[in-house]
Design a protein around this motif. Sequence first.
Motif, PDB file in Angstrom:
ATOM      1  N   PRO A  39       1.100  -1.384  -0.272  1.00 39.74           N
ATOM      2  CA  PRO A  39       0.045   0.030   0.050  1.00 39.74           C
ATOM      3  C   PRO A  39       1.324   1.256   0.028  1.00 39.74           C
ATOM      4  O   PRO A  39       0.323   2.131  -0.139  1.00 39.74           O
ATOM      5  N   ASP A  40       2.225   0.985   0.459  1.00 37.86           N
ATOM      6  CA  ASP A  40       3.138   2.503   0.124  1.00 37.86           C
ATOM      7  C   ASP A  40       3.620   2.274  -0.822  1.00 37.86           C
ATOM      8  O   ASP A  40       4.708   3.113  -1.312  1.00 37.86           O
ATOM      9  N   GLY A  41       3.881   1.432  -1.981  1.00 45.06           N
ATOM     10  CA  GLY A  41       4.474   1.902  -3.489  1.00 45.06           C
ATOM     11  C   GLY A  41       3.678   2.890  -3.887  1.00 45.06           C
ATOM     12  O   GLY A  41       2.432   2.956  -3.444  1.00 45.06           O
ATOM     13  N   PRO A  42       3.537   2.279  -5.830  1.00 45.81           N
ATOM     14  CA  PRO A  42       3.507   3.091  -6.447  1.00 45.81           C
ATOM     15  C   PRO A  42       1.962   2.719  -6.793  1.00 45.81           C
ATOM     16  O   PRO A  42       1.553   2.019  -5.899  1.00 45.81           O
ATOM     17  N   ALA A  43       1.145   3.821  -7.284  1.00 42.92           N
ATOM     18  CA  ALA A  43      -0.511   3.617  -6.835  1.00 42.92           C
ATOM     19  C   ALA A  43      -0.130   4.217  -9.069  1.00 42.92           C
ATOM     20  O   ALA A  43       0.009   5.084  -9.160  1.00 42.92           O
ATOM     21  N   LEU A  44      -1.277   3.078  -9.645  1.00 42.52           N
ATOM     22  CA  LEU A  44      -1.356   4.198 -11.339  1.00 42.52           C
ATOM     23  C   LEU A  44      -2.302   4.759 -10.855  1.00 42.52           C
ATOM     24  O   LEU A  44      -3.668   4.836 -10.243  1.00 42.52           O
ATOM     25  N   ARG A  45      -2.749   5.802 -12.274  1.00 40.11           N
ATOM     26  CA  ARG A  45      -3.850   6.648 -12.234  1.00 40.11           C
ATOM     27  C   ARG A  45      -4.140   6.848 -13.205  1.00 40.11           C
ATOM     28  O   ARG A  45      -3.676   7.330 -14.052  1.00 40.11           O
ATOM     29  N   PHE A  46      -5.955   7.076 -13.218  1.00 36.24           N
ATOM     30  CA  PHE A  46      -6.530   7.162 -14.684  1.00 36.24           C
ATOM     31  C   PHE A  46      -7.446   8.479 -14.738  1.00 36.24           C
ATOM     32  O   PHE A  46      -7.871   8.344 -13.758  1.00 36.24           O
ATOM     33  N   ASP A  47      -7.655   8.681 -15.477  1.00 32.15           N
ATOM     34  CA  ASP A  47      -9.043   9.659 -15.784  1.00 32.15           C
ATOM     35  C   ASP A  47     -10.071   8.974 -16.048  1.00 32.15           C
ATOM     36  O   ASP A  47      -9.863   8.231 -15.934  1.00 32.15           O
ATOM     37  N   ARG A  48     -11.053   9.602 -15.881  1.00 32.41           N
ATOM     38  CA  ARG A  48     -12.621   8.336 -15.661  1.00 32.41           C
ATOM     39  C   ARG A  48     -12.528   7.721 -17.131  1.00 32.41           C
ATOM     40  O   ARG A  48     -13.038   6.971 -16.841  1.00 32.41           O
ATOM     41  N   GLU A  49     -11.865   8.297 -18.159  1.00 28.97           N
ATOM     42  CA  GLU A  49     -12.183   7.793 -19.415  1.00 28.97           C
ATOM     43  C   GLU A  49     -11.440   6.692 -19.368  1.00 28.97           C
ATOM     44  O   GLU A  49     -12.087   5.795 -19.774  1.00 28.97           O
ATOM     45  N   GLN A  50     -10.407   7.350 -19.142  1.00 28.35           N
ATOM     46  CA  GLN A  50      -9.138   5.910 -19.030  1.00 28.35           C
ATOM     47  C   GLN A  50      -9.685   4.820 -18.045  1.00 28.35           C
ATOM     48  O   GLN A  50      -9.021   4.089 -19.182  1.00 28.35           O
ATOM     49  N   TRP A  51      -9.952   5.518 -17.084  1.00 28.69           N
ATOM     50  CA  TRP A  51     -10.496   3.908 -16.508  1.00 28.69           C
ATOM     51  C   TRP A  51     -11.307   2.730 -16.906  1.00 28.69           C
ATOM     52  O   TRP A  51     -11.215   1.661 -17.319  1.00 28.69           O
ATOM     53  N   GLN A  52     -12.321   3.964 -18.036  1.00 23.28           N
ATOM     54  CA  GLN A  52     -13.760   3.008 -18.254  1.00 23.28           C
ATOM     55  C   GLN A  52     -12.970   2.064 -19.794  1.00 23.28           C
ATOM     56  O   GLN A  52     -13.646   0.777 -19.671  1.00 23.28           O
ATOM     57  N   LEU A  53     -12.057   2.581 -20.150  1.00 19.85           N
ATOM     58  CA  LEU A  53     -11.754   1.713 -21.472  1.00 19.85           C
ATOM     59  C   LEU A  53     -10.937   0.951 -20.968  1.00 19.85           C
ATOM     60  O   LEU A  53     -10.993  -0.375 -21.177  1.00 19.85           O
ATOM     61  N   LEU A  54      -9.773   1.064 -19.820  1.00 17.01           N
ATOM     62  CA  LEU A  54      -9.770  -0.179 -19.509  1.00 17.01           C
ATOM     63  C   LEU A  54      -9.908  -1.435 -18.462  1.00 17.01           C
ATOM     64  O   LEU A  54     -10.276  -2.469 -19.153  1.00 17.01           O
ATOM     65  N   VAL A  55     -11.207  -0.915 -17.674  1.00 16.22           N
ATOM     66  CA  VAL A  55     -12.375  -2.396 -17.569  1.00 16.22           C
ATOM     67  C   VAL A  55     -13.115  -2.829 -18.530  1.00 16.22           C
ATOM     68  O   VAL A  55     -12.589  -3.949 -18.726  1.00 16.22           O
ATOM     69  N   LYS A  56     -13.632  -2.314 -19.598  1.00 15.77           N
ATOM     70  CA  LYS A  56     -13.777  -2.814 -20.443  1.00 15.77           C
ATOM     71  C   LYS A  56     -13.171  -3.661 -21.018  1.00 15.77           C
ATOM     72  O   LYS A  56     -13.397  -4.562 -22.087  1.00 15.77           O
ATOM     73  N   ALA A  57     -11.468  -3.338 -21.316  1.00 17.77           N
ATOM     74  CA  ALA A  57     -10.400  -3.932 -22.091  1.00 17.77           C
ATOM     75  C   ALA A  57     -10.506  -5.669 -21.399  1.00 17.77           C
ATOM     76  O   ALA A  57     -10.473  -6.469 -21.393  1.00 17.77           O
ATOM     77  N   VAL A  58      -9.911  -5.246 -20.092  1.00 21.05           N
ATOM     78  CA  VAL A  58     -10.181  -6.614 -19.423  1.00 21.05           C
ATOM     79  C   VAL A  58     -11.386  -7.466 -19.784  1.00 21.05           C
ATOM     80  O   VAL A  58     -11.160  -8.332 -18.991  1.00 21.05           O
ATOM     81  N   ARG A  59     -12.333  -6.738 -19.387  1.00 19.21           N
ATOM     82  CA  ARG A  59     -13.593  -7.515 -19.204  1.00 19.21           C
ATOM     83  C   ARG A  59     -13.292  -8.199 -20.540  1.00 19.21           C
ATOM     84  O   ARG A  59     -14.415  -9.445 -20.546  1.00 19.21           O
ATOM     85  N   ASN A  60     -13.406  -7.277 -22.054  1.00 20.47           N
ATOM     86  CA  ASN A  60     -13.353  -8.542 -23.430  1.00 20.47           C
ATOM     87  C   ASN A  60     -11.914  -9.112 -23.613  1.00 20.47           C
ATOM     88  O   ASN A  60     -11.717  -9.328 -24.769  1.00 20.47           O
ATOM     89  N   ASP A  61     -11.026  -9.533 -22.189  1.00 22.05           N
ATOM     90  CA  ASP A  61      -9.686  -9.774 -22.542  1.00 22.05           C
ATOM     91  C   ASP A  61      -9.145  -9.667 -23.782  1.00 22.05           C
ATOM     92  O   ASP A  61      -8.415 -10.783 -24.158  1.00 22.05           O
ATOM     93  N   ARG A  62      -8.115  -8.694 -23.315  1.00 21.11           N
ATOM     94  CA  ARG A  62      -7.462  -8.075 -23.710  1.00 21.11           C
ATOM     95  C   ARG A  62      -6.900  -7.387 -23.932  1.00 21.11           C
ATOM     96  O   ARG A  62      -6.533  -6.694 -22.536  1.00 21.11           O
TER      97      ARG A  62
END
Length: 62
Positions: A39-62
């Motif tokens: 939890p004290d290590g690095p974190a990734l930061r996404f804006d909401r549009e990027q986050w939605q694209l990432l979630v969609k890609a993961v759901r589609n196994d890409r």
Amino acid sequence: MNLTELPWRKSSYSMGNGGNCVEVAEAESFIHVRDSKNPDGPALRFDREQWQLLVKAVRNDR
């Protein structure tokens, strides 16, 4: 921004055995993602549009 003050939640897809855990926190216009084992290590930061694209890609196994 101090990320330790954010309300982190563990992914519902994380395994309950202590491995492969991802935590997510929403703050202002960004979504933050980190490894729950570090939890004290690095974190990734996404804006909401990027986050939605990432979630969609993961759901589609890409």
